[in-house]
Design a protein around this motif. Structure first.
Motif, short mmCIF file in Angstrom:
data_model
loop_
_atom_site.label_atom_id
_atom_site.label_comp_id
_atom_site.label_asym_id
_atom_site.label_seq_id
_atom_site.Cartn_x
_atom_site.Cartn_y
_atom_site.Cartn_z
N SER A 277 -39.81 41.96 -80.71
CA SER A 277 -40.69 43.09 -80.15
C SER A 277 -40.73 42.59 -78.80
O SER A 277 -40.94 43.17 -77.85
CB SER A 277 -41.88 43.02 -80.66
N SER A 278 -40.68 41.21 -78.48
CA SER A 278 -40.94 40.72 -77.01
C SER A 278 -39.53 40.67 -76.14
O SER A 278 -39.74 40.25 -75.07
CB SER A 278 -41.31 39.17 -77.26
N GLY A 279 -38.46 40.67 -76.80
CA GLY A 279 -37.25 40.68 -76.14
C GLY A 279 -36.81 39.55 -76.01
O GLY A 279 -35.84 39.04 -75.37
N ALA A 280 -37.20 38.17 -76.66
CA ALA A 280 -37.07 36.91 -76.50
C ALA A 280 -35.81 36.49 -77.19
O ALA A 280 -35.16 35.43 -76.92
CB ALA A 280 -38.20 35.81 -76.78
N ALA A 281 -35.54 37.30 -77.94
CA ALA A 281 -34.19 36.96 -79.10
C ALA A 281 -33.01 36.83 -78.05
O ALA A 281 -32.79 37.70 -77.40
CB ALA A 281 -34.17 37.70 -80.11
N LEU A 282 -32.24 35.80 -78.37
CA LEU A 282 -30.80 35.72 -77.53
C LEU A 282 -29.86 36.89 -78.30
O LEU A 282 -30.10 37.04 -79.07
CB LEU A 282 -30.27 34.18 -77.57
N THR A 283 -28.68 36.59 -77.59
CA THR A 283 -27.39 37.54 -77.73
C THR A 283 -26.97 36.96 -79.20
O THR A 283 -26.73 35.68 -79.49
CB THR A 283 -26.52 37.69 -76.95
N ALA A 284 -26.71 38.00 -80.18
CA ALA A 284 -25.98 37.56 -81.32
C ALA A 284 -24.80 37.30 -81.31
O ALA A 284 -24.21 37.67 -80.38
CB ALA A 284 -26.38 38.71 -82.64
N HIS A 285 -24.20 36.37 -82.21
CA HIS A 285 -22.88 36.06 -82.28
C HIS A 285 -21.91 37.18 -83.09
O HIS A 285 -22.68 37.59 -84.32
CB HIS A 285 -22.61 34.87 -83.35
N PHE A 286 -20.71 37.60 -82.67
CA PHE A 286 -20.06 38.60 -83.64
C PHE A 286 -18.56 37.99 -83.44
O PHE A 286 -18.35 37.09 -82.83
CB PHE A 286 -20.12 39.88 -82.70
N TYR A 287 -18.18 38.29 -84.52
CA TYR A 287 -16.65 38.05 -84.91
C TYR A 287 -15.71 38.86 -85.06
O TYR A 287 -15.85 39.92 -85.65
CB TYR A 287 -16.82 37.02 -86.44
N VAL A 288 -14.50 38.49 -84.70
CA VAL A 288 -13.18 39.73 -84.96
C VAL A 288 -12.79 39.15 -86.23
O VAL A 288 -12.49 40.01 -87.06
CB VAL A 288 -12.20 39.53 -83.73
N ASP A 289 -12.40 37.93 -86.44
CA ASP A 289 -11.84 37.08 -87.65
C ASP A 289 -12.27 35.80 -87.83
O ASP A 289 -11.55 34.92 -87.80
CB ASP A 289 -10.40 37.34 -87.73
N GLY A 290 -13.65 35.61 -88.36
CA GLY A 290 -13.98 34.46 -88.59
C GLY A 290 -14.34 33.31 -87.66
O GLY A 290 -14.20 33.48 -86.48
#
Length: 335
Positions: A277-290
């Motif tokens: 809710s505070s927007g303090a979370a950083l960008t999440a990790h995403f993966y194409v293939d592992g």
């Protein structure tokens, strides 16, 4: 005299034949190698024995596998952390054959699931699909932890790494442990990591996994896993015994997780909500293939895939799987 010469000749022939047989029918002893002396010394220092029970935790995002071992107090302590060279797919559970997803969930490995003749040095089967996954219609089989640096739904370490893990698991299963638990997570289940993935479709599933994570973090004992209501239920006893249908509603509970574990989960969930809710979370990790542990990604980047394959496997014919994805992942959307 002639009789003595004949006996000597027969003896020499027997020795020669036995030498031939042992050379032609030599047995690969990789699955029977002892636990390395340095690791035995570490066990001794931490009040563990080679035959004491183990528990394994796997973290995709960090590309790490941990071996925990029971000490004299009856609690589990961390023995060693191994970097993983390769896992495939994205964060999230495996649901179907061919999706390249490495499983997430709770699994139990028995002695007959150790594979001494793996094409990737040594391996053990995770037991996917477990009871819950089978009931949900998930498909796939032979999802392994193995050597080399190649994955199509498996967790791949180095040959040396899996040799140590195999030896530790083998000795624990020779002791009083009938099966060891494997906990496979998308990431370390901290409030920060959970908040980063607050909008992910798998968040509810990961919340269930987190309860098992919290149980072990607080109690340092193997959590009890049940299946009902289409989900994992942690450390709960039910009236009438264990539920038999993972898809049916859970029967009435006669005991709940201990208050310290429940408090930890509740506190972390509040932190997750606050971070989101505070927007303090950083960008999440995403993966194409592992993913790939940074130590191996660095070798791949600097020396190339052939060098990494030689460093991680004794079998030169085992290439690194999808090296371009290994270098690219993890990424942020749009990059």
């Amino acid at each position: 005299m002639l009789h003595s010469i004949r006996l000597l000749a027969i003896g020499v022939l027997a020795i020669w034949l036995s030498g031939c047989v042992s050379s032609v029918l030599s047995v690969d002893t990789k699955a029977t190698q002892p636990i390395p002396a340095a690791l035995l010394a570490e066990m001794s220092q931490k009040s563990m024995s080679p035959s004491s029970p183990i528990l394994i935790r796997i973290f995709k995002q960090e590309s790490e596998l941990e071996i925990w071992k029971q000490d004299r107090s009856g609690r589990y302590a961390l023995l060693k952390t191994y970097p993983m060279c390769r896992w495939s797919g994205k964060l999230g559970p495996k649901t179907r054959e061919g999706d390249r997803q490495a499983p997430e969930g709770f699994y139990h490995v028995t002695a007959n699931m150790l594979n001494p003749t793996s094409q990737f040095h040594l391996s053990f089967d995770l037991g996917y699909p477990n009871r819950l996954e089978s009931a949900l219609g998930y498909t796939g089989d032979a999802l392994m932890v193995h050597g080399a640096c190649t994955s199509s739904g498996c967790y791949a370490l180095t040959d040396d790494g899996v040799s140590e893990i195999y030896a530790v698991a083998r000795e624990a299963l020779k002791g009083r442990q009938q099966a060891f638990q494997v906990q496979a997570f998308p990431f370390r289940m901290t409030p920060q990591n959970m908040a980063k993935h607050r909008t992910d479709p798998n968040f509810s599933f990961w919340t269930d996994l987190k309860r098992g994570y919290d149980s072990f973090e607080v109690a340092r004992r193997q959590p009890k896993i049940s299946y009902c209501g289409q989900r994992y239920i942690i450390d709960t006893d039910f009236a009438g015994g264990e539920p038999t249908n993972p898809l049916a509603a859970c029967p009435p509970a006669v005991s709940q997780p201990n208050p310290a574990i429940a408090s930890r989960t509740q506190s972390d969930m509040q932190k997750i909500d606050n971070l989101a809710s505070s927007g303090a979370a950083l960008t999440a990790h995403f993966y194409v293939d592992g993913g790939m542990h940074p130590v191996f990604r660095d070798i791949l980047r600097k020396s190339g895939e052939d060098a990494l394959a030689r460093r991680t496997s004794s079998l030169s014919a085992v290439p690194v799987s999808r090296p371009s994805a290994g270098l690219a992942d993890p990424h942020t959307p749009g990059n």
